[in-house]
Write an enzyme that holds these catalytic residues in place. Structure first.
Site, PDB file in Angstrom:
ATOM      1  N   PRO A 139      54.656  50.330  41.288  1.00 47.52           N
ATOM      2  CA  PRO A 139      53.706  51.447  41.313  1.00 47.52           C
ATOM      3  C   PRO A 139      53.700  52.124  42.675  1.00 47.52           C
ATOM      4  CG  PRO A 139      52.547  49.350  41.481  1.00 47.52           C
ATOM      5  CD  PRO A 139      53.985  49.019  41.223  1.00 47.52           C
ATOM      6  N   GLY A 199      51.875  55.551  44.504  1.00 45.43           N
ATOM      7  CA  GLY A 199      50.886  56.616  44.313  1.00 45.43           C
ATOM      8  C   GLY A 199      51.405  57.981  44.738  1.00 45.43           C
ATOM      9  N   SER A 211      50.883  53.934  39.008  1.00 42.77           N
ATOM     10  CA  SER A 211      49.801  53.677  39.957  1.00 42.77           C
ATOM     11  C   SER A 211      48.474  54.249  39.468  1.00 42.77           C
ATOM     12  CB  SER A 211      50.167  54.320  41.300  1.00 42.77           C
ATOM     13  OG  SER A 211      49.043  54.373  42.144  1.00 42.77           O
ATOM     14  N   TYR A 258      43.886  49.781  40.716  1.00 43.48           N
ATOM     15  CA  TYR A 258      42.952  49.640  41.839  1.00 43.48           C
ATOM     16  C   TYR A 258      41.590  49.738  41.185  1.00 43.48           C
ATOM     17  CZ  TYR A 258      46.412  50.343  45.559  1.00 43.48           C
ATOM     18  OH  TYR A 258      47.450  50.209  46.433  1.00 43.48           O
ATOM     19  N   THR A 275      46.382  45.001  41.677  1.00 44.61           N
ATOM     20  CA  THR A 275      46.850  44.860  43.068  1.00 44.61           C
ATOM     21  C   THR A 275      45.790  44.137  43.883  1.00 44.61           C
ATOM     22  OG1 THR A 275      48.216  46.813  42.884  1.00 44.61           O
ATOM     23  CG2 THR A 275      47.609  46.148  45.115  1.00 44.61           C
ATOM     24  N   ARG A 291      47.831  51.646  58.907  1.00 43.39           N
ATOM     25  CA  ARG A 291      48.979  52.576  58.925  1.00 43.39           C
ATOM     26  C   ARG A 291      48.634  53.700  59.876  1.00 43.39           C
ATOM     27  NH1 ARG A 291      49.378  53.170  52.478  1.00 43.39           N
ATOM     28  NH2 ARG A 291      48.729  51.037  52.057  1.00 43.39           N
ATOM     29  N   LYS A 345      49.435  41.402  41.517  1.00 45.06           N
ATOM     30  CA  LYS A 345      50.466  41.905  42.441  1.00 45.06           C
ATOM     31  C   LYS A 345      49.977  41.741  43.874  1.00 45.06           C
ATOM     32  CE  LYS A 345      52.951  46.219  43.591  1.00 45.06           C
ATOM     33  NZ  LYS A 345      52.281  46.809  44.754  1.00 45.06           N
ATOM     34  N   SER A 364      54.427  40.062  46.495  1.00 48.63           N
ATOM     35  CA  SER A 364      54.497  41.377  47.148  1.00 48.63           C
ATOM     36  C   SER A 364      53.600  41.386  48.371  1.00 48.63           C
ATOM     37  CB  SER A 364      54.028  42.453  46.157  1.00 48.63           C
ATOM     38  OG  SER A 364      53.982  43.728  46.760  1.00 48.63           O
ATOM     39  N   HIS A 420      53.022  44.623  49.508  1.00 46.03           N
ATOM     40  CA  HIS A 420      52.784  46.063  49.457  1.00 46.03           C
ATOM     41  C   HIS A 420      53.832  46.833  50.271  1.00 46.03           C
ATOM     42  CE1 HIS A 420      49.335  48.457  47.807  1.00 46.03           C
ATOM     43  NE2 HIS A 420      49.935  49.430  48.472  1.00 46.03           N
ATOM     44  N   ARG A 426      52.951  47.521  53.956  1.00 43.47           N
ATOM     45  CA  ARG A 426      51.976  48.585  54.231  1.00 43.47           C
ATOM     46  C   ARG A 426      50.559  48.035  54.383  1.00 43.47           C
ATOM     47  NH1 ARG A 426      54.228  53.539  52.525  1.00 43.47           N
ATOM     48  NH2 ARG A 426      52.427  54.508  51.567  1.00 43.47           N
ATOM     49  N   ARG A 458      67.271  46.595  48.459  1.00 42.22           N
ATOM     50  CA  ARG A 458      68.057  47.808  48.725  1.00 42.22           C
ATOM     51  C   ARG A 458      69.476  47.730  48.176  1.00 42.22           C
ATOM     52  NH1 ARG A 458      63.513  48.743  49.559  1.00 42.22           N
ATOM     53  NH2 ARG A 458      62.478  49.302  51.514  1.00 42.22           N
ATOM     54  N   GLY A 481      60.243  50.051  45.287  1.00 43.09           N
ATOM     55  CA  GLY A 481      59.303  51.146  45.562  1.00 43.09           C
ATOM     56  C   GLY A 481      60.005  52.314  46.225  1.00 43.09           C
TER      57      GLY A 481
END
Ligand SMILES: Cc1cc2nc3c(=O)[nH]c(=O)nc-3n(C[C@H](O)[C@H](O)[C@H](O)COP(=O)(O)O)c2cc1C
Ligand SMILES: CC(C)CC(=O)C(=O)O
Length: 390
Positions: free
Chosen positions: A117, A119, A146, A169, A195, A204, A264, A286, A288, A291, A323, A342
């Site tokens: 997901p 956003g 998301s 969320y 999540t 961030r 998650k 995860s 995130h 982040r 990747r 993601g």
């Protein structure tokens, strides 16, 4: 592309993207998704697509997409940890026919690769989640939508053939949470991905101030909330981030919807045990995508203890730092039932819209299939921990 053109692209994309929600999509910079100037064969791997996305996307959107927290330690750990694992290949096996199929909750999937997901995808391309979902459907991948998608899950389900799971969320208001769950179920969604790594926003330092700026000046609509708030904008005092949420939420979700519940954000065996105790149906290992909390292990380093604890009782998925096809191979070898990406599909979206997402999925699946042949396996089930050394 020089910075003036980039700036104009950004403004145009924001303008046409529904962040200004009343503006029509028609007239966006790319009517037919593909840029005629790009030779697709020059995009050999997801890093080439990332480079193109840097030319095609506005600077602010790029910063939001690629951002991590503080000194980017978790973000880097996710990617670097895969490089510390080597593959043990077997020889002289007939690998002409390779199957990448898996089973999840009794359903068969052609691929173990899922779209995490993400956003606000209209920041990256005016068609946002619709383009992503069309690509997922075309290439037969599962997509997690998301809570803060620019298009609601019902719109995505109406306009595309994609198989969707809903990421929740929960918000600070359980009436709104119920509405979100109902909307997802009415859209045919069978799985809710809660999540749990987001009790407060991570530090961030770059991306979030930018997002706030965009939200305050342009009214960033959240499609899933349009049924509750006329313009999809949450009023002051309501938040998608609920710092009071505890393990009881799993039971509450089970009482209030018929979907399977996946958690998650688990990174420890202790929480894996609690996930079982509280009745969750699955896990996504995860952080995130680096982040949220700084100084985490890479997710692939957390996977073995979670897999050991779960011991086959529920599916364990993973995201963060994937990747290459070899990364997918390593995660499967260490016990993941499926893997999620993601940023890579968002680079495709930003670079070339739907076509770019399809390209990223094709690149990773082609790599995975070739890696399986080179390692001497013909099915995902054959990829066990005997095939890696870390
Ligand atoms: C721009 C962006 C937005 C995201 N939005 C969400 C979200 O709305 N909900 C969520 O659970 N995770 C969200 N994530 C986290 C992803 O689901 C996923 O965990 C992460 O991107 C995986 O790492 P990767 O980008 O290295 O593949 C977001 C990640 C990015 C990069
Ligand atoms: C800020 C959140 C609401 C969206 C998200 O999960 C993210 O940006 O990582």
């Amino acid at each position: 592309m020089n910075s003036e053109i980039q700036r104009r692209h950004f403004i145009k994309w924001i303008g046409m993207s529904g962040l200004y929600m009343t503006l029509p999509i028609a007239g966006c910079i790319r009517e037919n998704e593909a840029s005629t100037e790009v030779d697709l064969t020059s995009l050999r791997n997801v890093f080439d697509v990332e480079k193109l996305s840097k030319k095609e996307m506005g600077e602010d959107a790029l910063l939001y997409l690629n951002d991590g927290v503080e000194d980017r330690l978790t973000l880097k750990a996710n990617v670097e940890a895969y490089k510390k694992i080597q593959i043990r290949a077997r020889r002289l096996i007939d690998v002409r026919n390779v199957s990448t199929g898996i089973e999840l909750f009794g359903e068969s999937w052609d691929s173990p690769l899922i779209l995490s997901p993400v956003g606000y995808q209209q920041l990256f391309h005016p068609h946002g989640e619709i383009a992503t979902a069309k690509a997922a459907a075309q290439k037969k991948h599962l997509m997690m939508v998301s809570s803060v998608a620019n298009h609601s899950i019902s719109t995505i389900a109406d306009k595309t053939q994609a198989k969707l799971w809903f990421q929740l969320y929960p918000t600070t208001d359980r009436k709104i949470t119920k509405h979100l769950l109902q909307q997802a179920e009415n859209s045919g969604c069978k799985v809710c991905v809660l999540t749990i790594d987001h009790p407060v926003l991570g530090n961030r330092e770059v991306g979030i101030p930018l997002l706030r700026k965009i939200m305050s000046t342009r009214k960033l609509k959240m499609g899933n909330f349009e049924g509750i708030f006329p313009d999809g904008i949450m009023p002051e005092g309501t938040s998608v981030i609920d710092p009071s949420m505890t393990w009881d939420m799993v039971g509450w979700l089970k009482e209030n919807c018929g979907m399977k519940i996946i958690l998650k954000g688990i990174v420890t065996k202790e929480d894996a045990a609690l996930a079982v105790e509280y009745g969750a149906d699955g896990i996504v290992v995860s952080n995130h995508g680096g982040r949220q909390l700084e100084s985490n292990l890479g997710t692939i380093e957390c996977l073995p203890e979670v897999v050991d604890e779960i011991d086959g009782r529920m599916p364990v998925m993973i995201d963060g730092g994937i990747r290459r096809g070899t990364d997918i191979f390593k995660a499967l070898a260490l016990g993941a039932t499926a893997v999620c990406i993601g940023r890579p599909f968002c680079w495709g979206l930003g670079a070339l819209g739907q076509q770019g997402v399809e390209l990223v999925l094709d690149i990773l699946m082609t790599e995975l299939k070739r890696d399986m042949q080179l390692a001497g396996v013909t099915s995902i089930q054959q990829i066990t921990k005997d095939y890696v050394r870390s």
